[in-house]
Design a protein around this motif. Structure first.
Motif, PDB file in Angstrom:
ATOM      1  N   LEU A  93      -8.364  -6.449   0.520  1.00 28.74           N
ATOM      2  CA  LEU A  93      -7.376  -6.913  -0.453  1.00 28.74           C
ATOM      3  C   LEU A  93      -7.094  -8.410  -0.330  1.00 28.74           C
ATOM      4  O   LEU A  93      -6.260  -8.933  -1.072  1.00 28.74           O
ATOM      5  CB  LEU A  93      -6.069  -6.125  -0.275  1.00 28.74           C
ATOM      6  CG  LEU A  93      -6.175  -4.615  -0.518  1.00 28.74           C
ATOM      7  CD1 LEU A  93      -4.889  -3.912  -0.078  1.00 28.74           C
ATOM      8  CD2 LEU A  93      -6.464  -4.331  -1.989  1.00 28.74           C
TER       9      LEU A  93
ATOM     10  N   LEU B 176      -7.890  -3.028   5.359  1.00 25.99           N
ATOM     11  CA  LEU B 176      -7.118  -3.232   4.136  1.00 25.99           C
ATOM     12  C   LEU B 176      -6.912  -4.714   3.856  1.00 25.99           C
ATOM     13  O   LEU B 176      -7.033  -5.173   2.716  1.00 25.99           O
ATOM     14  CB  LEU B 176      -5.757  -2.527   4.251  1.00 25.99           C
ATOM     15  CG  LEU B 176      -5.758  -1.007   4.090  1.00 25.99           C
ATOM     16  CD1 LEU B 176      -4.429  -0.424   4.571  1.00 25.99           C
ATOM     17  CD2 LEU B 176      -6.018  -0.621   2.635  1.00 25.99           C
TER      18      LEU B 176
ATOM     19  N   CYS C 275      -2.362  -1.505  -3.471  1.00 18.20           N
ATOM     20  CA  CYS C 275      -3.269  -0.367  -3.327  1.00 18.20           C
ATOM     21  C   CYS C 275      -2.399   0.877  -3.486  1.00 18.20           C
ATOM     22  O   CYS C 275      -1.774   1.352  -2.532  1.00 18.20           O
ATOM     23  CB  CYS C 275      -3.949  -0.381  -1.954  1.00 18.20           C
ATOM     24  SG  CYS C 275      -4.993   1.062  -1.647  1.00 18.20           S
TER      25      CYS C 275
ATOM     26  N   SER D 180      -3.355   3.837  -4.478  1.00 18.01           N
ATOM     27  CA  SER D 180      -4.006   5.099  -4.123  1.00 18.01           C
ATOM     28  C   SER D 180      -3.455   5.579  -2.786  1.00 18.01           C
ATOM     29  O   SER D 180      -3.259   4.779  -1.864  1.00 18.01           O
ATOM     30  CB  SER D 180      -5.525   4.902  -4.006  1.00 18.01           C
ATOM     31  OG  SER D 180      -6.063   4.460  -5.234  1.00 18.01           O
TER      32      SER D 180
ATOM     33  N   VAL E 285       0.840  -1.202   0.000  1.00 15.72           N
ATOM     34  CA  VAL E 285       0.000   0.000   0.000  1.00 15.72           C
ATOM     35  C   VAL E 285       0.872   1.249   0.000  1.00 15.72           C
ATOM     36  O   VAL E 285       1.965   1.267   0.577  1.00 15.72           O
ATOM     37  CB  VAL E 285      -0.975   0.022   1.205  1.00 15.72           C
ATOM     38  CG1 VAL E 285      -1.882  -1.191   1.170  1.00 15.72           C
ATOM     39  CG2 VAL E 285      -0.222   0.084   2.526  1.00 15.72           C
TER      40      VAL E 285
END
Length: 329
Positions: free
Chosen positions: A120, A116, A93, A95, A47
């Motif tokens: 995910l 998360l 991820c 973003s 992430v």
């Protein structure tokens, strides 16, 4: 002192390799990662938890400190981990989780990690928190050059936090600093620098997270008698058992102390190449008192003993990390 000795020994071995009786061998060696993961960690998610940054300049390079591109850095780390094929799945991820422009690390809460991981389908969260880049100009002097060489140096420091759902704090925080260098006249722009830093960070972090391959070098004795030359042919054909049998026969039958020592050193190498590191160590100890100090055999034995000791030290970690594959490496 040990590092200095190892460098000196390596230099001496390179010189000895110019002799007809000493041959060099280069092979790919699997090395352990810095971090050990439980076998149940099969799916991971990378992430982007880096601070927001303004768009980088496309034509100019800013000297000093800058942050890397979080989206690009996370993508390249996820890609490198996927290519390693160590985990079953690598999700990403990219973003930004960190919408602030603050340069400090942002720690994920237990609730964020749990959410998360659920979204995910991940057993662990790899939070890329920072990629710091420090650039500076330097003048390097090399003997033989008429003047100094102007270069741009970049110190790259990625910081990655590893989270397991259900824990309040990261299970580990890893960071590493290494440098890149360019001729001052060919220095990248800020935009290109962020791209280089993203790739370099992925390379550094991946070597800390999963086992990786590197080139290793060994030397062995390949001349002096028919058995040695025949065994060298076996080595060239990657027939290590055949080479081992020839060297073992020579070791047991020869009356020459020099050939016996050389055969034992070669037997240690053959044992290593067949995965039996303890046996390789035994062969080196077998002739420790028989080697003439300062001789070619002494230099080769000490150099090889240093390489083998480092590999033996790493082997238990590597066994643990490769346990998920049945130690098939």
């Amino acid at each position: 002192m040990m590092k200095i000795y190892a460098l000196c020994a390596a230099a001496l071995v390179c010189c000895l390799a110019s002799c007809g009786s000493i041959q060099t061998l280069t092979f790919d060696q699997l090395c352990p990662a810095t971090v050990n993961f439980p076998e149940q960690v099969k799916n991971i998610a990378v992430v982007n938890n880096m601070p927001a940054i303004p768009e980088a300049k496309r034509t100019l390079l800013t000297l000093g400190d800058m942050n890397g591109n979080g989206k690009r850095s996370a993508e390249m780390l996820a890609s490198a981990l996927a290519d390693s094929k160590y985990f079953n799945q690598v999700m990403i991820c990219d973003s930004a989780l960190n919408e602030t422009s603050m340069s400090g690390r942002r720690v994920l809460t237990m609730q964020e990690v749990t959410q998360l991981a659920k979204e995910l389908d991940a057993d662990a969260i790899f939070s890329l928190d920072q990629v710091n880049i420090h650039t500076e100009r330097d003048e390097i002097f090399y003997p033989g050059l008429p003047g100094t060489w102007s270069v741009i140096k970049a110190k790259v420091t990625p910081v990655l936090s590893l989270y397991i759902p259900g824990r309040e704090r990261p299970m580990n925080i890893i960071a590493k600093t290494d440098s890149l260098q360019w001729d001052a006249g060919m220095a990248p722009s800020d935009r290109q620098m962020q791209e280089e830093a993203a790739s370099f960070s992925a390379y550094m972090l991946t070597h800390m997270l999963v086992p990786y391959w590197k080139q290793a070098q060994r030397v062995y004795f390949g001349g002096g008698c028919v058995e040695m030359r025949d065994a060298a042919v076996c080595v060239n054909e990657n027939d290590w058992q055949g080479a081992y049998d020839l060297w073992k026969s020579l070791y047991e039958q020869t009356k020459s102390k020099k050939l016996k020592v050389r055969a034992a050193i070669n037997l240690a190498l053959a044992s290593e190449m067949q995965g039996d590191l303890p046996q390789a160590e035994k062969w080196l100890k077998e002739i420790e008192e028989k080697v003439v100090p300062g001789s070619d055999e002494d230099v080769v034995r000490k150099f090889y003993a240093e390489q083998l000791a480092g590999r033996l030290k790493d082997f238990s970690h590597l066994n643990t990390q490769m346990g998920r594959f049945g130690n098939n490496f």
